[in-house]
Design a protein around this motif. Structure first.
Motif, PDB file in Angstrom:
ATOM      1  N   GLY A   1      -2.260   1.664  -3.579  1.00 56.71           N
ATOM      2  CA  GLY A   1      -1.354   0.597  -4.023  1.00 56.71           C
ATOM      3  C   GLY A   1      -0.106   0.544  -3.166  1.00 56.71           C
ATOM      4  O   GLY A   1      -0.110   0.900  -1.986  1.00 56.71           O
ATOM      5  N   GLU A   2       0.990   0.130  -3.784  1.00 55.81           N
ATOM      6  CA  GLU A   2       2.262  -0.007  -3.058  1.00 55.81           C
ATOM      7  C   GLU A   2       2.888   1.368  -2.848  1.00 55.81           C
ATOM      8  O   GLU A   2       3.033   2.138  -3.798  1.00 55.81           O
TER       9      GLU A   2
ATOM     10  N   SER B   1      12.897  -2.153  -1.227  1.00 52.47           N
ATOM     11  CA  SER B   1      12.209  -2.294  -2.513  1.00 52.47           C
ATOM     12  C   SER B   1      12.568  -1.183  -3.487  1.00 52.47           C
ATOM     13  O   SER B   1      12.085  -1.183  -4.620  1.00 52.47           O
TER      14      SER B   1
ATOM     15  N   GLN C   1       8.472  -1.690   5.397  1.00 53.32           N
ATOM     16  CA  GLN C   1       9.660  -2.536   5.267  1.00 53.32           C
ATOM     17  C   GLN C   1      10.864  -1.803   5.856  1.00 53.32           C
ATOM     18  O   GLN C   1      10.749  -0.642   6.263  1.00 53.32           O
TER      19      GLN C   1
ATOM     20  N   GLY D   1      -5.300  -0.371   0.729  1.00 48.88           N
ATOM     21  CA  GLY D   1      -4.866  -0.502  -0.663  1.00 48.88           C
ATOM     22  C   GLY D   1      -5.315   0.613  -1.579  1.00 48.88           C
ATOM     23  O   GLY D   1      -5.286   0.464  -2.805  1.00 48.88           O
TER      24      GLY D   1
ATOM     25  N   ALA E   1      11.770   1.907  -2.708  1.00 50.74           N
ATOM     26  CA  ALA E   1      10.934   3.034  -2.278  1.00 50.74           C
ATOM     27  C   ALA E   1      11.800   4.046  -1.532  1.00 50.74           C
ATOM     28  O   ALA E   1      12.836   3.686  -0.952  1.00 50.74           O
TER      29      ALA E   1
ATOM     30  N   ARG F   1       5.555   4.082  -2.692  1.00 52.55           N
ATOM     31  CA  ARG F   1       6.865   4.213  -3.330  1.00 52.55           C
ATOM     32  C   ARG F   1       7.626   5.444  -2.870  1.00 52.55           C
ATOM     33  O   ARG F   1       8.833   5.524  -3.026  1.00 52.55           O
TER      34      ARG F   1
ATOM     35  N   GLY G   1       1.837   6.372  -4.026  1.00 50.28           N
ATOM     36  CA  GLY G   1       1.779   4.936  -4.238  1.00 50.28           C
ATOM     37  C   GLY G   1       1.707   4.584  -5.709  1.00 50.28           C
ATOM     38  O   GLY G   1       1.594   5.471  -6.574  1.00 50.28           O
ATOM     39  N   SER G   2       1.740   3.295  -5.998  1.00 50.55           N
ATOM     40  CA  SER G   2       1.687   2.861  -7.393  1.00 50.55           C
ATOM     41  C   SER G   2       0.363   3.230  -8.049  1.00 50.55           C
ATOM     42  O   SER G   2       0.286   3.364  -9.263  1.00 50.55           O
TER      43      SER G   2
END
Lengths: 282, 362
Positions: free
Chosen positions: B146-147, B238, B208, B143, B240, B149, B264-265
């Motif tokens: 983050g997410e 998503s 994903q 993490g 991304a 992208r 990432g986010s």
């Protein structure tokens, strides 16, 4: 010989830098400098810096109406008013990227044929995460620079305008196919975290059978690491306003309306491709 | 511990530069029994140099041996389906080079054959076993950014990349024809040869499935038949994105080079080769980057880790380190890249699925 009187339009650090560049440039003098939104200054020619999309368009409209010679950063919209302005020959576009010596050198070497058979041009501009509002302008600057480097007609365009980190668009990805088969890849993303050692990241790679030309003009940073293990970067690169001013004066001296209009045609296709989520042929 | 007995099919460049040296280094765990290659001289020479007791021109003789536990397939991708299925039907566990196959139908048939026969099937996506990418995956998993992208990986290769390895073998070429990698009869070009690495990394890092792909490709080699240059953008469910520019025919002074950036986010991971290489040579006529094989990812420990992980999985009947479904989906993305570059329009992943496909994701 009479000095050329140059008026400046801009704001903030960009205007200050451009003012300094004019003051120390032989053969010209600073006539006046204003922020956008006020009447154009009285001068032989005008040079703009640090303007956003709507300000670029507004200055172009004012200059067209007043018949004034003005150098502006590339227009990020391709409407009829933009076409009329660029067709007039008195309004010229200059990509701020030409302020970087490495990118001017790269363009000149491509023009001299150093690549041999051209393969592609990869150009990336990453901005601070907080600069999402500037990605349209940055794309216009990068596109204009790429077309100036390659000087070959664009025959196909694909583009995506994305909101990667929030609700507001903060990224552009574009792929252009040129008539000489060169493939151009453009990426503009407002993604750099505050801890990133450079305020922005620019990378241009031109590839060919005989050479690869690679420029990273923003990668000039003093890096300091402290005892806590934190590393910070302090940029020290030369002020790009000096090179930008030279490019603007040269372009005002020799306007090239057909090239400016070709840029608008490609920009228009690119915007359409992003809207329709389809590739567009020119 | 009994050593697993391994047979290798296809003793070409990737076998001799990566797989066979790794098998040699894993001598405590693997015993190289036999090598098959359609070129008798290549098979015999590789068997002698790497210590295999037998060699064959017909791979079917190799998989017919009852004393072989697992088969390592290093042939061109258009042979993977036939050979992997035959090996699975003979009860052999199968490690197969990337890309998984030439088509999704073949890939699905390989997975089905492995399941039917109760054998392990793993596709050798070597970058999953490369320290650099494992570290990136770990940071994402923890993490740190983050997410994810945006994943950008550019890959650049000089023309003489394999020439510099000084291997005693070259790419297989049918008599009187160009090497299979450069032949439209056998290869679909950089989308499957190179980009299947990038498509796999993108799925791995973003975590994903993709929705659509736009790609543009071209042939830069004079007289070339298959694309050796491509650029693409993949859109994931998503929103991304994953993007890459892959260039294979650069002047030889240019180093083998990867530039990976994962945005990432909450942050950015950058894992690029340093600019450009730690080895530079300056001469009166300028500076060059000599081929620097310390940077060639596949001669690092990636293949050793890959083979060791697969052998461990076979011996312990454990979980596969890389599910074949992941390789199948990386292949799907590469095939979408081929189709998009041919049609000039974005291609959805749904549109390239075989009709009546029964297999679902693992």
């Amino acid at each position: 010989m009479r000095e050329l009187a140059v008026g400046l339009i801009g704001r903030g650090d960009a205007l200050e830098s451009l003012t300094r560049a004019v003051r120390y440039r032989p053969g010209i003098r600073l006539a006046d400098r204003v922020e956008p939104g006020v009447p154009l200054p009285d001068a032989d020619c005008l040079v703009c810096a640090g303007l956003n999309a709507s300000e670029r368009a507004a200055v172009a409209a004012l200059a067209l109406a007043a018949g004034r010679r003005v150098a502006i950063p590339p227009l990020p919209s391709a409407d009829d008013q933009a076409r009329r302005a660029l067709a007039s020959g008195s309004i010229v576009q200059v990509s701020p990227l030409l302020g970087y010596a490495a990118l001017r050198e790269l363009a000149e070497r491509v023009h001299r044929g150093e690549l041999g058979r051209r393969y592609g041009l990869f150009a990336l501009h990453h901005l601070a995460r907080s600069a999402a509002a500037a990605v349209d302008d940055a794309l216009a600057d990068l596109l204009h620079y790429a077309l100036e480097v390659l000087e070959s007609p664009v025959i196909g365009v694909y583009a995506r305008r994305s909101a990667l980190f929030g609700d507001q668009a903060d990224a552009w990805h574009a792929i252009l196919r040129l008539a000489d088969e060169t493939l151009v890849t453009l990426e503009v993303v407002a993604c750099l975290p505050v801890s990133w050692p450079e305020p922005e990241r620019l990378l241009v790679e031109a590839t060919g059978s005989d050479a690869v030309l690679r420029a990273e003009p923003t990668r000039q940073v003093v890096t300091a690491s402290d005892r806590a293990g934190l590393t910070r970067g302090v940029p020290w690169r030369p002020d790009p306003s000096v090179g930008y001013l030279e490019a603007a004066l040269a372009r005002l001296e020799q306007p090239d309306s057909p090239s400016e209009l070709r840029y608008l045609e490609v920009l228009s296709a690119l915007l359409a491709a992003a809207t329709e989520q389809q590739a567009v042929r020119l | 511990m009994r050593r697993l007995r391994i047979g290798l099919i296809g003793a070409g460049t990737i076998a001799q530069s990566a797989h066979l040296p790794a098998i040699q280094r894993l001598a405590d765990e693997l015993e190289l029994v036999a090598i098959a290659d359609v070129r008798a001289g290549v098979a015999a020479d590789a068997a002698r140099r790497f210590g295999a007791e037998a060699w064959y021109v017909d791979y079917r003789e190799l998989i017919a041996r009852p004393d072989i536990d697992l088969v390592d397939i290093c042939t061109p991708e258009f042979l993977h389906g036939e050979q992997a299925i035959a090996a699975a039907e003979a009860g052999k566990h199968v490690l197969c080079e990337k890309p998984m196959a030439s088509t999704l139908q073949e890939a699905d048939a390989m997975i089905a054959a492995a399941r039917r026969n109760g054998v392990k099937l793993m596709i050798g996506h070597s970058r999953r076993f490369t320290r650099r990418y494992q570290e990136v995956a770990r940071l994402i998993r923890d993490g740190v950014i983050g997410e994810v992208r945006l994943v950008r990986e550019n890959e650049r290769r000089p023309r003489a990349m394999y020439g510099g390895l000084e291997l005693p073998v070259s790419h297989w070429a049918p008599e009187g024809e160009r090497p299979w990698l450069a032949s439209a009869a056998y290869s679909q070009g950089a989308a499957l040869t190179n980009a299947v690495h990038e498509t796999d990394l993108a799925r791995w890092f973003i975590g994903q499935e993709a929705v659509s792909v736009y790609a543009a490709a071209r042939v830069t080699e004079p007289g070339g038949e298959v694309p050796d240059f491509l650029t693409y953008v993949i859109t994931f469910a998503s929103g991304a994105l994953a993007a890459a520019e892959i260039v294979n025919q650069l002047p030889n002074g240019y180093p083998y080079y990867h530039m990976l950036e994962v945005v990432g986010s909450d942050g950015v991971i950058r894992a690029a080769d340093p600019p450009m290489s730690p080895l530079e040579v300056w001469r009166p006529d300028g500076m060059t980057y000599p081929l620097n094989f310390g940077h060639l990812l596949h001669v690092d420990d990636a293949y050793l880790e890959e083979l060791a992980a697969f052998a461990r999985c076979v011996r312990e009947d454990g979980e596969l380190p890389l599910d074949p479904w992941d390789a199948r989906q990386a292949l799907a993305l590469s095939i979408a890249i081929v189709q998009s570059s041919q049609t000039g329009q974005p291609v959805t992943l749904a549109s390239i699925e075989p009709e009546g496909r029964e297999l679902e994701g693992a």
